[in-house]
Design a protein around this motif. Structure first.
Motif, PDB file in Angstrom:
ATOM      1  N   ILE A  43      35.279  63.650  55.160  1.00  0.00           N
ATOM      2  CA  ILE A  43      35.219  62.791  56.349  1.00  0.00           C
ATOM      3  C   ILE A  43      33.773  62.453  56.689  1.00  0.00           C
ATOM      4  O   ILE A  43      33.429  61.292  56.976  1.00  0.00           O
ATOM      5  CB  ILE A  43      35.916  63.477  57.538  1.00  0.00           C
ATOM      6  CG1 ILE A  43      37.424  63.570  57.291  1.00  0.00           C
ATOM      7  CG2 ILE A  43      35.638  62.731  58.839  1.00  0.00           C
ATOM      8  CD1 ILE A  43      38.161  64.430  58.301  1.00  0.00           C
ATOM      9  N   ILE A  44      32.905  63.462  56.661  1.00  0.00           N
ATOM     10  CA  ILE A  44      31.492  63.247  56.983  1.00  0.00           C
ATOM     11  C   ILE A  44      30.844  62.269  56.008  1.00  0.00           C
ATOM     12  O   ILE A  44      30.146  61.329  56.411  1.00  0.00           O
ATOM     13  CB  ILE A  44      30.733  64.593  56.964  1.00  0.00           C
ATOM     14  CG1 ILE A  44      31.189  65.470  58.130  1.00  0.00           C
ATOM     15  CG2 ILE A  44      29.222  64.386  57.024  1.00  0.00           C
ATOM     16  CD1 ILE A  44      30.776  66.920  58.003  1.00  0.00           C
ATOM     17  N   VAL A  45      31.079  62.463  54.723  1.00  0.00           N
ATOM     18  CA  VAL A  45      30.466  61.599  53.709  1.00  0.00           C
ATOM     19  C   VAL A  45      30.989  60.169  53.830  1.00  0.00           C
ATOM     20  O   VAL A  45      30.217  59.203  53.748  1.00  0.00           O
ATOM     21  CB  VAL A  45      30.725  62.160  52.294  1.00  0.00           C
ATOM     22  CG1 VAL A  45      30.175  61.204  51.235  1.00  0.00           C
ATOM     23  CG2 VAL A  45      30.090  63.537  52.144  1.00  0.00           C
ATOM     24  N   LEU A  46      32.276  60.013  54.049  1.00  0.00           N
ATOM     25  CA  LEU A  46      32.847  58.669  54.185  1.00  0.00           C
ATOM     26  C   LEU A  46      32.299  57.958  55.428  1.00  0.00           C
ATOM     27  O   LEU A  46      32.007  56.750  55.386  1.00  0.00           O
ATOM     28  CB  LEU A  46      34.369  58.749  54.243  1.00  0.00           C
ATOM     29  CG  LEU A  46      35.056  59.152  52.932  1.00  0.00           C
ATOM     30  CD1 LEU A  46      36.546  59.407  53.160  1.00  0.00           C
ATOM     31  CD2 LEU A  46      34.853  58.079  51.858  1.00  0.00           C
ATOM     32  N   LEU A  47      32.138  58.692  56.520  1.00  0.00           N
ATOM     33  CA  LEU A  47      31.557  58.090  57.723  1.00  0.00           C
ATOM     34  C   LEU A  47      30.101  57.698  57.495  1.00  0.00           C
ATOM     35  O   LEU A  47      29.647  56.639  57.961  1.00  0.00           O
ATOM     36  CB  LEU A  47      31.667  59.053  58.902  1.00  0.00           C
ATOM     37  CG  LEU A  47      33.056  59.201  59.526  1.00  0.00           C
ATOM     38  CD1 LEU A  47      33.053  60.296  60.600  1.00  0.00           C
ATOM     39  CD2 LEU A  47      33.508  57.879  60.143  1.00  0.00           C
ATOM     40  N   LEU A  48      29.353  58.543  56.792  1.00  0.00           N
ATOM     41  CA  LEU A  48      27.967  58.208  56.473  1.00  0.00           C
ATOM     42  C   LEU A  48      27.898  56.932  55.629  1.00  0.00           C
ATOM     43  O   LEU A  48      27.043  56.065  55.868  1.00  0.00           O
ATOM     44  CB  LEU A  48      27.306  59.362  55.723  1.00  0.00           C
ATOM     45  CG  LEU A  48      26.719  60.490  56.569  1.00  0.00           C
ATOM     46  CD1 LEU A  48      26.281  61.648  55.675  1.00  0.00           C
ATOM     47  CD2 LEU A  48      25.530  59.994  57.386  1.00  0.00           C
ATOM     48  N   MET A  49      28.767  56.816  54.654  1.00  0.00           N
ATOM     49  CA  MET A  49      28.803  55.612  53.823  1.00  0.00           C
ATOM     50  C   MET A  49      29.127  54.381  54.667  1.00  0.00           C
ATOM     51  O   MET A  49      28.535  53.308  54.481  1.00  0.00           O
ATOM     52  CB  MET A  49      29.834  55.773  52.712  1.00  0.00           C
ATOM     53  CG  MET A  49      29.459  56.766  51.640  1.00  0.00           C
ATOM     54  SD  MET A  49      30.770  56.866  50.380  1.00  0.00           S
ATOM     55  CE  MET A  49      30.105  58.132  49.301  1.00  0.00           C
ATOM     56  N   PHE A  50      30.069  54.528  55.591  1.00  0.00           N
ATOM     57  CA  PHE A  50      30.442  53.403  56.459  1.00  0.00           C
ATOM     58  C   PHE A  50      29.255  52.961  57.314  1.00  0.00           C
ATOM     59  O   PHE A  50      28.960  51.763  57.417  1.00  0.00           O
ATOM     60  CB  PHE A  50      31.620  53.811  57.345  1.00  0.00           C
ATOM     61  CG  PHE A  50      32.018  52.761  58.338  1.00  0.00           C
ATOM     62  CD1 PHE A  50      32.749  51.654  57.934  1.00  0.00           C
ATOM     63  CD2 PHE A  50      31.651  52.879  59.672  1.00  0.00           C
ATOM     64  CE1 PHE A  50      33.109  50.672  58.847  1.00  0.00           C
ATOM     65  CE2 PHE A  50      32.007  51.909  60.595  1.00  0.00           C
ATOM     66  CZ  PHE A  50      32.742  50.798  60.185  1.00  0.00           C
ATOM     67  N   VAL A  51      28.578  53.931  57.934  1.00  0.00           N
ATOM     68  CA  VAL A  51      27.415  53.607  58.769  1.00  0.00           C
ATOM     69  C   VAL A  51      26.299  52.991  57.926  1.00  0.00           C
ATOM     70  O   VAL A  51      25.653  52.023  58.325  1.00  0.00           O
ATOM     71  CB  VAL A  51      26.908  54.864  59.501  1.00  0.00           C
ATOM     72  CG1 VAL A  51      25.597  54.580  60.224  1.00  0.00           C
ATOM     73  CG2 VAL A  51      27.952  55.361  60.494  1.00  0.00           C
ATOM     74  N   ALA A  52      26.095  53.544  56.724  1.00  0.00           N
ATOM     75  CA  ALA A  52      25.028  53.042  55.851  1.00  0.00           C
ATOM     76  C   ALA A  52      25.276  51.600  55.424  1.00  0.00           C
ATOM     77  O   ALA A  52      24.349  50.784  55.380  1.00  0.00           O
ATOM     78  CB  ALA A  52      24.897  53.937  54.622  1.00  0.00           C
ATOM     79  N   THR A  53      26.520  51.268  55.122  1.00  0.00           N
ATOM     80  CA  THR A  53      26.825  49.913  54.645  1.00  0.00           C
ATOM     81  C   THR A  53      26.912  48.901  55.786  1.00  0.00           C
ATOM     82  O   THR A  53      26.610  47.717  55.592  1.00  0.00           O
ATOM     83  CB  THR A  53      28.147  49.906  53.859  1.00  0.00           C
ATOM     84  OG1 THR A  53      29.177  50.519  54.646  1.00  0.00           O
ATOM     85  CG2 THR A  53      27.989  50.677  52.554  1.00  0.00           C
ATOM     86  N   THR A  54      27.307  49.356  56.978  1.00  0.00           N
ATOM     87  CA  THR A  54      27.456  48.426  58.096  1.00  0.00           C
ATOM     88  C   THR A  54      26.189  48.270  58.928  1.00  0.00           C
ATOM     89  O   THR A  54      25.873  47.179  59.401  1.00  0.00           O
ATOM     90  CB  THR A  54      28.603  48.858  59.018  1.00  0.00           C
ATOM     91  OG1 THR A  54      28.380  50.208  59.462  1.00  0.00           O
ATOM     92  CG2 THR A  54      29.937  48.778  58.297  1.00  0.00           C
ATOM     93  N   LEU A  55      25.444  49.368  59.096  1.00  0.00           N
ATOM     94  CA  LEU A  55      24.247  49.327  59.937  1.00  0.00           C
ATOM     95  C   LEU A  55      22.945  49.497  59.160  1.00  0.00           C
ATOM     96  O   LEU A  55      21.896  49.020  59.600  1.00  0.00           O
ATOM     97  CB  LEU A  55      24.325  50.424  61.014  1.00  0.00           C
ATOM     98  CG  LEU A  55      25.517  50.383  61.974  1.00  0.00           C
ATOM     99  CD1 LEU A  55      25.455  51.557  62.940  1.00  0.00           C
ATOM    100  CD2 LEU A  55      25.555  49.068  62.734  1.00  0.00           C
TER     101      LEU A  55
END
Length: 250
Positions: free
Chosen positions: A111-123
């Motif tokens: 969950i943590i890694v997927l959220l980090l990827m989401f934040v990295a790609t969107t922001l």
């Protein structure tokens, strides 16, 4: 198998419903990444943008936190409450207790890694192709095993009231000295030498191999170090478990 799956299910739900564990575990690395990876993300470090570099290191940081607190603090508290003794009175194999905690830590890590990827790609302006994302997720989740072993060792050494402070005293300095907060090449030479002997350094370097920011050291060396640390911590945990068994059952 049904017993193991049920234990995993309820272990995960229990952790999810404890905000003192779930919220800091998930949000701490995300907030760190937003502050450093997004705000300062366009700066170059190790040949790549800071926003790309920090996905790997803050991913490792988050996984370590989920593993240490999920095992170390949880096991210590449940030992103090006598919950392990209650588990022993049921037909459930004792291995299911530890497998469930390992699975819970891995799920939170994912969950943590997927959220980090989401934040990295969107922001953060990071572009991650699907294959690289899968590899990074696999490396970080698999690496949690070493730190689950460390957490389990701490869980059998520490008491229920001292476990959280002890985990923090190990977790935060170890993360900083291994280059998870500040890129290791920016740390003093003496600290860089010390980092080599700490498991988070090898963990982060394996993750950085995926994003392209590693120091170019041998992958087999890093994997070997992670396995060796896992065996060492597992042996300490086993000795602690046997000591508890001896005290309880003679």
């Amino acid at each position: 198998m049904k017993t193991y799956l049920l234990e995993i299910k309820y272990e995960f739900l229990k952790a999810l419903r404890m905000p003192q564990y779930s919220l800091p575990t998930i949000l701490f690395p995300i907030v760190f990444y937003i502050f450093f990876g997004v705000v300062f993300g366009q700066r170059n470090t190790g040949g790549i943008k800071m926003s790309e570099y920090l996905i790997a290191t803050y991913g490792a940081f988050g996984v370590i936190g989920a593993s240490l607190f999920g095992f170390g603090v949880s096991v210590a508290i449940e030992r103090g409450q006598g919950w392990l003794e209650v588990k022993r009175t049921t037909p459930m194999p004792i291995a299911a207790y530890f497998v469930a905690k390992l699975a819970m830590a891995m799920i939170f890590s994912a969950i943590i890694v997927l959220l980090l990827m989401f934040v990295a790609t969107t922001l953060g302006g990071v572009t991650l192709d699907p294959w690289k994302s899968i590899k990074l997720l696999g490396v970080l989740v698999a690496g949690s095993v070493t730190f689950c072993a460390l957490g389990l060792a701490l869980g059998f050494i520490a008491g229920p009231n001292s476990a959280a402070p002890i985990v923090n005293l190990i977790y935060l300095p170890m993360a900083f000295l291994s280059g998870l907060w500040v890129p290791v090449m920016f740390l003093p030479k003496a600290v860089q030498t010390l980092a080599f002997w700490l498991p988070p350094y090898h963990f982060s370097q394996l993750a950085l191999r995926v994003t392209g920011g590693s120091r170019g050291e041998s992958v087999l060396m890093h994997i070997g170090a992670m396995v060796a640390f896992a065996v060492l911590f597992g042996a300490i945990a086993y000795l602690g478990y046997r000591r508890d068994e001896g005290k309880t059952y003679g």
